[in-house]
Design a protein around this motif. Structure first.
Motif: not given
Length: 154
Positions: A20-22, A59-63, A98-101, A118-121
């Motif tokens: 059930g998790q991302r 990537g993963g579950p957000h937050d 934020s994926q910003n170097i 992040s909130g977007q995972g």
């Protein structure tokens, strides 16, 4: 003067999340690249160097939180089994939600590091290091493999 060229292959592993998790994802985006080196002169690549630092997107579950660990080579391997020493130090890795170097939290790639997606995972991990060619280093192309391991916490 002969130059030496170096390249890395990026690999990734992720531990599967609970039902059930991302799902966790790790994608090698850019290899850590030292370019042409001069024998006997160490060359450092900063984790903030957009053109040469290694980059993994995660990537993963957000937050949610996860743990990043690396398997780092101590040498690159080249022609006829020649090796070239590598050094990774206390601030050679960085994490950015934020994926910003330009907005990284630095960390030691030799130690486990706790990240928060992040909130977007998602997020990005950046990696620098130092190549230490010997004065008599054999010319040619050298390679190594860096592995990033990602584990999520429930």
């Amino acid at each position: 003067m002969r130059g030496l060229r170096y390249a890395f292959a990026l690999t990734a592993t992720a531990v599967l999340p609970l039902a059930g998790q991302r799902p966790l994802t790790v994608t090698g985006i850019q290899s850590l690249t030292f370019g042409t080196l001069i024998p006997g002169i160490p060359t450092a690549v900063s984790r903030t160097d957009a053109g040469k630092s290694g980059r993994f997107d995660v990537g993963g579950p957000h937050d949610a939180q996860g743990q990043v660990t690396f398997t780092l080579p101590s040498v690159l391997t080249g022609p006829a089994g020649a090796t070239l020493p590598l050094l990774f130090s206390g601030s050679d890795a960085g994490y950015s939600q934020s994926q910003n170097i330009g907005s990284q939290i630095g960390f030691d790639p030799r130690q486990p590091f706790l990240i928060t997606f992040s909130g977007q995972g998602r997020g990005s991990v950046f990696l620098g290091g130092t190549a230490q060619p010997a004065p008599t280093q054999r010319a040619g192309s050298y390679t190594g493999t860096i592995t990033l391991n990602l584990t999520a916490f429930p």
